[in-house]
Design a protein around this motif. Sequence first.
Motif, PDB file in Angstrom:
ATOM      1  N   HIS A  74       2.183   6.492  17.181  1.00 53.50           N
ATOM      2  CA  HIS A  74       1.711   7.043  18.460  1.00 53.50           C
ATOM      3  C   HIS A  74       2.053   6.091  19.609  1.00 53.50           C
ATOM      4  O   HIS A  74       2.488   6.527  20.684  1.00 53.50           O
ATOM      5  N   GLN A  75       1.812   4.798  19.384  1.00 55.91           N
ATOM      6  CA  GLN A  75       2.215   3.811  20.399  1.00 55.91           C
ATOM      7  C   GLN A  75       3.722   3.852  20.618  1.00 55.91           C
ATOM      8  O   GLN A  75       4.188   3.763  21.758  1.00 55.91           O
ATOM      9  N   PHE A  76       4.460   3.956  19.540  1.00 54.50           N
ATOM     10  CA  PHE A  76       5.931   4.008  19.605  1.00 54.50           C
ATOM     11  C   PHE A  76       6.391   5.179  20.491  1.00 54.50           C
ATOM     12  O   PHE A  76       7.155   4.995  21.440  1.00 54.50           O
ATOM     13  N   TYR A  77       5.883   6.361  20.197  1.00 57.02           N
ATOM     14  CA  TYR A  77       6.260   7.542  20.970  1.00 57.02           C
ATOM     15  C   TYR A  77       5.817   7.411  22.423  1.00 57.02           C
ATOM     16  O   TYR A  77       6.576   7.701  23.353  1.00 57.02           O
ATOM     17  N   ASP A  78       4.573   6.953  22.629  1.00 56.92           N
ATOM     18  CA  ASP A  78       4.006   6.877  23.972  1.00 56.92           C
ATOM     19  C   ASP A  78       4.807   5.948  24.880  1.00 56.92           C
ATOM     20  O   ASP A  78       5.099   6.282  26.036  1.00 56.92           O
ATOM     21  N   ARG A  79       5.179   4.773  24.362  1.00 59.00           N
ATOM     22  CA  ARG A  79       5.955   3.829  25.167  1.00 59.00           C
ATOM     23  C   ARG A  79       7.339   4.404  25.512  1.00 59.00           C
ATOM     24  O   ARG A  79       7.843   4.195  26.617  1.00 59.00           O
ATOM     25  N   LEU A  80       7.920   5.106  24.580  1.00 63.25           N
ATOM     26  CA  LEU A  80       9.240   5.704  24.825  1.00 63.25           C
ATOM     27  C   LEU A  80       9.150   6.878  25.808  1.00 63.25           C
ATOM     28  O   LEU A  80      10.012   7.045  26.668  1.00 63.25           O
ATOM     29  N   PHE A  81       8.102   7.670  25.691  1.00 66.98           N
ATOM     30  CA  PHE A  81       7.923   8.825  26.577  1.00 66.98           C
ATOM     31  C   PHE A  81       7.758   8.385  28.030  1.00 66.98           C
ATOM     32  O   PHE A  81       8.190   9.072  28.962  1.00 66.98           O
ATOM     33  N   LYS A  82       7.148   7.206  28.240  1.00 68.64           N
ATOM     34  CA  LYS A  82       6.885   6.727  29.604  1.00 68.64           C
ATOM     35  C   LYS A  82       8.054   5.947  30.211  1.00 68.64           C
ATOM     36  O   LYS A  82       8.001   5.530  31.364  1.00 68.64           O
TER      37      LYS A  82
END
Length: 387
Positions: A74-82
């Motif tokens: 979730h952290q991985f996706y969130d950082r990439l999405f932002k």
Amino acid sequence: METENIQIQIKTFFGLEQILAEEIKKLGGRKVEVKNRAVNCEGDLGFLYKINYSARTALKILVPIYEFKAFNQHQFYDRLFKFNWEEFMDIDQSFAIDSTVNSETFKHSQFVTLKMKDAIVDYFQEKFKRRPNVEPKNPDIKFHLHIDRELVTISLDSSGDPLFKRGYRREQGLAPINEVLASGMLQLAGWDGKGNFLDPMCGSGTLLIEATMIAMDLPAQIFRKRFAFQNWKNYDSDLFTKIKEFRINRVKEFTGKIVGYDIDARMLNAARINIEAAEMEDVIEVRKQNFFDSKKELFPLLMVFNPPYDERISINDDDFYKKIGDTFKISYPNTLAWLISSDLEAVKKIGLRPSRKIKLFNGKLETRFLQYEMYEGTKKVHKSEEK
């Protein structure tokens, strides 16, 4: 992306790191640092273009653009999405991701690659109500994802196709040597275009062509049509044209001889096709000749070759390598010879102690690159060194 101070990572093969580092220093790289199968350095945009065009032992050249730590998906996706992806690609450009993962948290490279793709697509979808296309084979923009435990590094791949794809290979043998490995071997052997060169088992001619490129100081990618950096938002076509022209103006005439032997007519035909594609038929001579029946014709002479081993051709290894040693001793006095082999037992049948041994990989095969020094009339024993 700043043009003045780009962090750059250049990938290479195991055993060629020092050779690549020397190349990068000569081409003007700053803060050159040797890593495992890679060299890190700094340089401006022009330098990035120059090393893509010129570096012989580079496999791919990456520019890190984003680094963070993630402890779950979730952290991985969130950082990439932002992340601000539109700084590096347009919505109308296609993209692809390749990945290297060494992590207990993220165990499957395909899964994290898919999550990164989703994050990029979702970013554009939310902002523009449209999404860019994923194009695995021939993308406009290529990203490289590297995860080491919790540390995630996203890089732009500035090269596109791997840099061993020089553009001259039309034909190949059963086990052709990779162009980057071939150039690295030649540089390890000390080939600088002074004197003469022989590959007595030349196959489809890769070592001959790479030896000619070094001798004439031809840029490694002189035949390449496209680099990934040409699709970047900050691509400077005038700068790249100037860099190419400057390098081409440094090409020099070669006065020695570069010769290849092989006993297989099909291999010689493949070599001739590749040599013609490289426009080197006036420089390289290939002929049907059994090395074991040959005599030294060129003085001074450097010999480098990739003898066939079991993975390529079924041969009686012991007898074959004994014949190599006999030919060295009888027919090639005062010669420096190098060969690469994965058959570490059979090479002992050469009957000469190698003066150098360098560990390299030919594909997945662990090999040794061995140096033999033949002296006329004297028998000198050289202490072998393991590198």
